[in-house]
Design a protein around this motif. Sequence first.
Motif, PDB file in Angstrom:
ATOM      1  N   VAL A 150       0.842  -1.199   0.000  1.00 53.85           N
ATOM      2  CA  VAL A 150       0.000   0.000   0.000  1.00 53.85           C
ATOM      3  C   VAL A 150       0.876   1.247   0.000  1.00 53.85           C
ATOM      4  O   VAL A 150       0.611   2.214  -0.718  1.00 53.85           O
ATOM      5  CB  VAL A 150      -0.947   0.012   1.213  1.00 53.85           C
ATOM      6  CG1 VAL A 150      -1.666   1.359   1.318  1.00 53.85           C
ATOM      7  CG2 VAL A 150      -1.973  -1.104   1.097  1.00 53.85           C
ATOM      8  N   MET A 152      -4.906  -5.155  -5.756  1.00 59.76           N
ATOM      9  CA  MET A 152      -4.959  -3.753  -5.356  1.00 59.76           C
ATOM     10  C   MET A 152      -5.095  -2.850  -6.573  1.00 59.76           C
ATOM     11  O   MET A 152      -5.800  -1.832  -6.537  1.00 59.76           O
ATOM     12  CB  MET A 152      -3.711  -3.398  -4.555  1.00 59.76           C
ATOM     13  CG  MET A 152      -3.662  -4.029  -3.166  1.00 59.76           C
ATOM     14  SD  MET A 152      -2.024  -3.914  -2.395  1.00 59.76           S
ATOM     15  CE  MET A 152      -1.705  -2.165  -2.508  1.00 59.76           C
ATOM     16  N   TYR A 162      -7.246  -1.001   3.262  1.00 56.22           N
ATOM     17  CA  TYR A 162      -7.577  -2.313   2.703  1.00 56.22           C
ATOM     18  C   TYR A 162      -7.933  -3.267   3.833  1.00 56.22           C
ATOM     19  O   TYR A 162      -7.426  -3.146   4.954  1.00 56.22           O
ATOM     20  CB  TYR A 162      -6.402  -2.906   1.916  1.00 56.22           C
ATOM     21  CG  TYR A 162      -6.163  -2.243   0.586  1.00 56.22           C
ATOM     22  CD1 TYR A 162      -6.775  -2.711  -0.564  1.00 56.22           C
ATOM     23  CD2 TYR A 162      -5.317  -1.140   0.486  1.00 56.22           C
ATOM     24  CE1 TYR A 162      -6.558  -2.099  -1.793  1.00 56.22           C
ATOM     25  CE2 TYR A 162      -5.095  -0.525  -0.734  1.00 56.22           C
ATOM     26  CZ  TYR A 162      -5.714  -1.005  -1.866  1.00 56.22           C
ATOM     27  OH  TYR A 162      -5.492  -0.400  -3.079  1.00 56.22           O
ATOM     28  N   ARG A 205      -5.144   4.709   0.974  1.00 54.54           N
ATOM     29  CA  ARG A 205      -6.352   3.896   0.850  1.00 54.54           C
ATOM     30  C   ARG A 205      -6.299   2.735   1.843  1.00 54.54           C
ATOM     31  O   ARG A 205      -5.315   2.009   1.901  1.00 54.54           O
ATOM     32  CB  ARG A 205      -6.494   3.337  -0.564  1.00 54.54           C
ATOM     33  CG  ARG A 205      -7.636   2.323  -0.701  1.00 54.54           C
ATOM     34  CD  ARG A 205      -7.756   1.785  -2.106  1.00 54.54           C
ATOM     35  NE  ARG A 205      -8.391   2.742  -2.986  1.00 54.54           N
ATOM     36  CZ  ARG A 205      -9.708   2.895  -3.111  1.00 54.54           C
ATOM     37  NH1 ARG A 205     -10.531   2.142  -2.370  1.00 54.54           N
ATOM     38  NH2 ARG A 205     -10.236   3.773  -3.929  1.00 54.54           N
ATOM     39  N   VAL A 254      -8.559  -2.509  -7.595  1.00 51.75           N
ATOM     40  CA  VAL A 254      -9.304  -1.611  -6.699  1.00 51.75           C
ATOM     41  C   VAL A 254      -9.026  -0.155  -7.061  1.00 51.75           C
ATOM     42  O   VAL A 254      -9.948   0.640  -7.241  1.00 51.75           O
ATOM     43  CB  VAL A 254      -8.937  -1.891  -5.231  1.00 51.75           C
ATOM     44  CG1 VAL A 254      -9.593  -0.852  -4.315  1.00 51.75           C
ATOM     45  CG2 VAL A 254      -9.372  -3.296  -4.825  1.00 51.75           C
ATOM     46  N   THR A 255      -7.746   0.212  -7.157  1.00 50.82           N
ATOM     47  CA  THR A 255      -7.396   1.613  -7.417  1.00 50.82           C
ATOM     48  C   THR A 255      -7.809   2.056  -8.816  1.00 50.82           C
ATOM     49  O   THR A 255      -8.086   3.235  -9.043  1.00 50.82           O
ATOM     50  CB  THR A 255      -5.885   1.839  -7.236  1.00 50.82           C
ATOM     51  OG1 THR A 255      -5.156   0.951  -8.097  1.00 50.82           O
ATOM     52  CG2 THR A 255      -5.466   1.584  -5.793  1.00 50.82           C
ATOM     53  N   GLY A 280     -11.684  -1.784  -1.318  1.00 48.07           N
ATOM     54  CA  GLY A 280     -10.451  -2.259  -0.704  1.00 48.07           C
ATOM     55  C   GLY A 280     -10.547  -3.598  -0.010  1.00 48.07           C
ATOM     56  O   GLY A 280      -9.723  -3.909   0.852  1.00 48.07           O
TER      57      GLY A 280
END
Length: 491
Positions: free
Chosen positions: A88, A142, A98, A96, A145-146, A116
């Motif tokens: 991260v 990840m 998670y 963010r 997600v982003t 997340g």
Amino acid sequence: MSKKRIDKLKMAGALCLSLMLLAGCKSLMTGSEEPTISGVAPAGLSPNDSVERAIGAKEHPKIVKAYGGAYEYRKLEQMVSKLVGRLVGSSSEPSRPYRVTILNSPTVNAFALPGGYLYVTRGLIALANDKAELAAVLAHEMAHVTSRHAIARAAARQNSELVSKVMDKMVSERTKGATIKARHLVTLASFSQVQELEADKIGIETAYLSGLDPFAASRFLQTMGDYAAYLTGRSEQGNKANFLSSHPATPERIKAAVFAARRYGGPEIGTRERDAYLDAIDGILFGDAPDEGFVRGNSYIHPALRIRFSPPEGYRLENTSKAVLAVAPDGSAMRFDGVNVSPDVPLTNYLTSGWVSGLITGSIREQVINGHPAILAAAEAKGWTFRIALIRVKSATYRFVFATTMPNATFESAIAETVNSFQTLTHDQAAAFKPLQITIVTAGYGDTVQKMAARMAGANDGETLFRILNDIKTGEHLKRGQKLKLVTPMR
């Protein structure tokens, strides 16, 4: 097959026995089943973080339940949590939050939900060989997600469904309408493949910025391909992605991942941190959970239910939470589960109660199998030939359903061999079957691949599985002091 669920398993009809042919979404990293996300914002809207978190929070309990619950193993949880935190900090959104969950499933899978929520199975963790490989998986998820890939994919799917409805209403020529819809499906699949390659690229960069080996992604993709081939008995070499597949074929992804990693240097760049990783996974459960029964070679054993059966050699068994599935080399398939039938209800009454489509009533016959009353029958529906066997053991009822499109003597022989192998176990026999675990050992002087593989438990081909689990290629030798993964009975 869970003992707790055995009373609840229901057959939706014979044609639901598409068995191993079920279609669905694919895992964002691994290509296996991924849950469908519901409750996404309508197409054209860009939900904010709170909306995304609400979606993840709504779906999270369903995911955990579907995958057998969360797997609790303290030192493993700590390692994964620290690794996520490390990634991260090197990601495009270091602030963010998670939430990572290790799922108690032997399948090799990982995926993410909006907001997340990250998921990785213990099966995938057992297959990975170092922190860099697990980081490649986590960083990939990840990146989904982003990049808001799930939201974009859901919007695209909604748009695809809208186009299909419009085509059905507006296009009178069936062939022309089908062509238009097929083109739109290809566009949707290509859109998904682009997302996967984008997530691979972003994940590799994130892992590199975290100080880890950027080539781990390509290495683990190869390991997953080898493991899939081991489980199915088929080679992935030269495997091509279907033009409607949401994921690029493994060879294509490996090439793209190697190319992405080369931007940062040669194969020796970054760390793998293998020893620390192996220390964290030492002792984790491998394969089926105890309350689901075990697959051992070509046999299925459920110690708690004290039952066992064995299909013929060549059938590939897969144990799921709802049923035990098996597929033969010729495509014939089998499903085994338990059903809730009152001991007062004759098996024939249950068989003819309507859950079997195309039942041939003249085929029904009673039989005794290893001391247990049973009913056998045949059915035919939509090009499929089915054979059904019901076996009653005290108050429990078990069900075999076999399916093929090419009935022949081999198919009939396999049915007879499987059904007649069904037996109950004594308490001592059942107690002899133990769950398996990953045990970390150190190679000593004179140790070879063959010697180590001979210590593997519960595998059809111990040497092949040993090589895959430890990423040891053909022709490579063990080194004194090398840490290795073995599959052994749980201590």
